[in-house]
Write a protein that holds these residues in place. Structure first.
Motif, short mmCIF file in Angstrom:
data_model
loop_
_atom_site.label_atom_id
_atom_site.label_comp_id
_atom_site.label_asym_id
_atom_site.label_seq_id
_atom_site.Cartn_x
_atom_site.Cartn_y
_atom_site.Cartn_z
N LEU A 47 3.46 60.98 10.95
CA LEU A 47 3.66 60.04 9.85
C LEU A 47 2.33 59.66 9.22
O LEU A 47 2.21 59.60 8.00
N GLU A 48 1.34 59.41 10.05
CA GLU A 48 0.01 59.08 9.54
C GLU A 48 -0.54 60.21 8.69
O GLU A 48 -1.13 59.98 7.63
N SER A 49 -0.34 61.43 9.15
CA SER A 49 -0.80 62.60 8.41
C SER A 49 -0.07 62.73 7.09
O SER A 49 -0.68 63.01 6.05
N TYR A 50 1.25 62.50 7.10
CA TYR A 50 2.03 62.58 5.87
C TYR A 50 1.55 61.55 4.86
O TYR A 50 1.37 61.86 3.66
N CYS A 51 1.32 60.32 5.30
CA CYS A 51 0.93 59.25 4.39
C CYS A 51 -0.46 59.49 3.81
O CYS A 51 -0.72 59.17 2.64
N ALA A 52 -1.35 60.06 4.60
CA ALA A 52 -2.67 60.42 4.08
C ALA A 52 -2.54 61.51 3.01
O ALA A 52 -3.22 61.47 1.98
N SER A 53 -1.64 62.46 3.25
CA SER A 53 -1.41 63.52 2.26
C SER A 53 -0.75 62.96 1.01
O SER A 53 -1.05 63.40 -0.11
N TRP A 54 0.15 61.99 1.19
CA TRP A 54 0.79 61.35 0.03
C TRP A 54 -0.25 60.64 -0.83
O TRP A 54 -0.23 60.76 -2.06
N ARG A 55 -1.19 59.94 -0.21
CA ARG A 55 -2.24 59.26 -0.97
C ARG A 55 -3.09 60.26 -1.74
O ARG A 55 -3.47 60.02 -2.89
N ALA A 57 -2.08 63.16 -2.88
CA ALA A 57 -1.26 63.63 -4.01
C ALA A 57 -1.24 62.61 -5.14
O ALA A 57 -1.28 62.97 -6.33
N VAL A 58 -1.22 61.33 -4.78
CA VAL A 58 -1.24 60.26 -5.78
C VAL A 58 -2.57 60.24 -6.52
O VAL A 58 -2.60 60.18 -7.76
N GLU A 59 -3.66 60.29 -5.78
CA GLU A 59 -4.98 60.17 -6.40
C GLU A 59 -5.33 61.37 -7.27
O GLU A 59 -6.08 61.25 -8.23
N THR A 60 -4.79 62.53 -6.95
CA THR A 60 -5.07 63.73 -7.73
C THR A 60 -4.03 63.96 -8.83
O THR A 60 -4.05 64.98 -9.51
N ASP A 61 -3.11 63.02 -8.99
CA ASP A 61 -2.07 63.06 -10.01
C ASP A 61 -1.06 64.17 -9.79
O ASP A 61 -0.34 64.56 -10.70
N ASN A 62 -1.01 64.69 -8.57
CA ASN A 62 -0.02 65.72 -8.26
C ASN A 62 1.35 65.12 -7.96
O ASN A 62 2.36 65.82 -7.99
N ALA A 63 1.39 63.81 -7.68
CA ALA A 63 2.66 63.16 -7.39
C ALA A 63 3.43 62.84 -8.66
O ALA A 63 4.60 62.46 -8.61
N GLY A 64 2.78 62.98 -9.82
CA GLY A 64 3.46 62.70 -11.08
C GLY A 64 3.75 61.22 -11.27
O GLY A 64 3.03 60.36 -10.76
N LYS A 65 4.83 60.92 -11.98
CA LYS A 65 5.16 59.53 -12.29
C LYS A 65 5.94 58.90 -11.14
O LYS A 65 7.15 58.69 -11.23
N ASP A 243 -8.63 53.00 -12.43
CA ASP A 243 -7.82 53.31 -11.26
C ASP A 243 -6.57 54.10 -11.59
O ASP A 243 -5.87 54.57 -10.71
N GLN A 244 -6.26 54.24 -12.90
CA GLN A 244 -5.09 55.00 -13.35
C GLN A 244 -5.54 56.19 -14.19
O GLN A 244 -6.53 56.10 -14.94
N TRP A 245 -4.79 57.28 -14.10
CA TRP A 245 -5.11 58.42 -14.95
C TRP A 245 -4.93 58.08 -16.42
O TRP A 245 -5.61 58.62 -17.28
N SER A 246 -4.03 57.13 -16.71
CA SER A 246 -3.83 56.70 -18.10
C SER A 246 -5.03 55.91 -18.62
O SER A 246 -5.17 55.72 -19.83
N ASP A 247 -5.92 55.45 -17.73
CA ASP A 247 -7.17 54.82 -18.16
C ASP A 247 -8.15 55.86 -18.69
O ASP A 247 -9.06 55.52 -19.46
N PRO A 261 -9.72 54.80 -6.31
CA PRO A 261 -8.43 54.85 -5.61
C PRO A 261 -7.51 53.67 -5.90
O PRO A 261 -7.95 52.53 -5.97
N ASN A 262 -6.23 53.97 -6.07
CA ASN A 262 -5.18 52.95 -6.16
C ASN A 262 -3.85 53.59 -5.77
O ASN A 262 -3.16 54.16 -6.60
#
Length: 268
Positions: A47-55, A57-65, A243-247, A261-262
């Motif tokens: 779970l810890e590994s998954y959540c680190a990977s999720w972060r 994906a978020v920071e690199t904008d791969n998670a999308g909206k 902190d946002q890609w829209s910035d 990071p955010n």
């Protein structure tokens, strides 16, 4: 039934050889395969590994909206902030921004500029989001409420980030004109200015907030238009921190953009 002695010896030899071979194989396999000490440890690590990977994906904008923090990652998110990893990540980004800024030869006309977002870039709203469950999918969390967040903003108590304040002052010392571009409304100008001053920021060139004509615009559109306005006034946008890609994206973008990071929320 009796067996010849030679057959008995052969059978005994075969049996001994089989035992030795099986022991060797078992030893070899155990050296390659390490079983988890417990099921809970294995699940926790996964779970810890998954959540680190999720972060990531978020920071690199791969998670999308994305809309909410996954419920299983809320605890990991708290650890990320509380144990100091967020501060370390922000410091690394700020360090790269400063290193880049030092390579720029300023013209000395006051038009070499750097853009900063405010919320989650200069000022931290972590305490607000903690109190509202980080927007996670669990029973006591709350969806984003603009009225509740506005009440928080009006308190004017959001602290600054050590890394952003250091970068802000370094850029000011280098001679950059600092432009603050926020999604906050114009009616929040006074409290925002005072909050920034209380957090240690001073000496910015512009503080740009949403006016009546900007209501309803997507963040990327609104911020692009404001940057375009600055360019038309002769400013050279060398850097942009948000902190946002829209910035950072859209048109009239800076020469270099630095995403801090955010993992708490996403703004399109």
């Amino acid at each position: 039934m009796a067996f010849p002695r030679s057959s008995s010896i052969s059978f005994f030899t075969f049996l001994l050889f089989s035992v030795l071979i099986n022991t060797a194989i078992s030893s070899r396999v155990s050296s390659f395969i390490k079983l988890p000490t417990s099921v809970d440890e294995s699940v926790s690590s996964s779970l810890e590994s998954y959540c680190a990977s999720w972060r990531l994906a978020v920071e690199t904008d791969n998670a999308g909206k994305w809309k909410v923090v996954p419920s299983q990652c809320v605890s990991s998110l708290e650890t990320y902030y509380d144990k100091g990893q967020f501060d370390k990540d922000y410091s690394v980004v700020a360090g790269y921004a400063y290193a880049y800024a030092k390579t720029i030869t300023l013209k000395g006309d006051g038009k070499d500029a750097w853009v900063f977002d405010i919320d989650e870039t200069l000022l931290s709203n972590l305490e607000y989001y903690k109190a509202h469950g980080y927007g996670g999918l669990f029973q006591w969390s709350e969806p984003y409420n603009s009225l509740a967040f506005n009440e928080w903003v009006l308190q004017g108590t959001a602290p600054g980030f050590a890394a952003s304040l250091k970068l802000f002052n370094r850029l000011k010392k280098l001679g950059f004109a600092l432009i603050l571009l926020t999604g906050r409304d114009e009616v929040q100008r006074s409290v925002t200015e005072q909050n920034l001053l209380d957090a240690g920021y001073s000496g910015w060139e512009y503080l740009l907030l949403r006016g009546h004509q900007d209501q309803g615009k997507a963040a990327a559109q609104y911020k692009s238009e404001q940057r375009s306005r600055m360019v038309k006034e002769g400013y050279r946008l060398h850097g942009n921190t948000g902190d946002q890609w829209s910035d950072l994206q859209g048109f009239s973008v800076a020469d270099r953009s630095f995403k801090v990071p955010n993992p708490m929320y996403y703004i399109a």
